[in-house]
Design a protein around this motif. Structure first.
Motif, PDB file in Angstrom:
ATOM      1  N   ASN A 181      51.302  65.464  77.714  1.00  0.00           N
ATOM      2  CA  ASN A 181      51.031  64.582  76.586  1.00  0.00           C
ATOM      3  C   ASN A 181      49.581  64.111  76.602  1.00  0.00           C
ATOM      4  OD1 ASN A 181      51.469  62.873  74.318  1.00  0.00           O
ATOM      5  ND2 ASN A 181      51.862  61.171  75.684  1.00  0.00           N
ATOM      6  N   TRP A 182      49.082  63.773  77.785  1.00  0.00           N
ATOM      7  CA  TRP A 182      47.696  63.326  77.889  1.00  0.00           C
ATOM      8  C   TRP A 182      46.753  64.429  77.417  1.00  0.00           C
ATOM      9  CZ3 TRP A 182      45.630  58.713  78.417  1.00  0.00           C
ATOM     10  CH2 TRP A 182      46.408  57.686  78.971  1.00  0.00           C
ATOM     11  N   GLU A 183      46.947  65.641  77.901  1.00  0.00           N
ATOM     12  CA  GLU A 183      46.030  66.732  77.571  1.00  0.00           C
ATOM     13  C   GLU A 183      46.129  67.160  76.110  1.00  0.00           C
ATOM     14  OE1 GLU A 183      46.286  69.942  80.342  1.00  0.00           O
ATOM     15  OE2 GLU A 183      46.259  68.583  82.045  1.00  0.00           O
ATOM     16  N   ASP A 184      47.348  67.209  75.592  1.00  0.00           N
ATOM     17  CA  ASP A 184      47.547  67.704  74.232  1.00  0.00           C
ATOM     18  C   ASP A 184      47.254  66.664  73.157  1.00  0.00           C
ATOM     19  OD1 ASP A 184      48.341  70.118  75.299  1.00  0.00           O
ATOM     20  OD2 ASP A 184      50.483  69.686  75.146  1.00  0.00           O
ATOM     21  N   ASN A 185      47.611  65.417  73.405  1.00  0.00           N
ATOM     22  CA  ASN A 185      47.559  64.410  72.348  1.00  0.00           C
ATOM     23  C   ASN A 185      46.622  63.231  72.601  1.00  0.00           C
ATOM     24  OD1 ASN A 185      49.684  65.868  71.035  1.00  0.00           O
ATOM     25  ND2 ASN A 185      51.136  64.878  72.390  1.00  0.00           N
TER      26      ASN A 185
END
Length: 83
Positions: free
Chosen positions: A2-6
């Motif tokens: 989630n951190w990397e994608d969003n």
């Protein structure tokens, strides 16, 4: 993920302030105990953590690094052909 994608921009903002993103999440979640926080950290260490098997002071690590580098540079110098 989630951190990397969003939340990539949020990562930059937090790390610029010296805040570790996963710890930021843990501190802002309700009902998170100390064990959960401690267990979140190992995932941040990466593959190199698997080969660390002893605790050393920063001085000992730097001294070992410099000593090993000096030894390897001397060995490399001996391999040079004389012209």
């Amino acid at each position: 993920m989630n951190w990397e994608d969003n939340r990539a921009e949020e990562i930059k903002t937090l790390t610029a302030k010296g805040v570790i993103p996963v710890e930021y999440d843990m501190e802002n979640m309700e009902d998170v105990d100390d064990d959960t926080m401690d267990n979140a950290r190992p995932f941040l260490m990466g593959k190199v953590a698997a080969v660390v098997n002893e605790k050393k002071s920063a001085k000992a690590i730097v001294d070992e690094l410099v000593g090993d580098a000096a030894t390897l540079l001397k060995k490399g110098n001996q391999m040079l052909a004389k012209l």
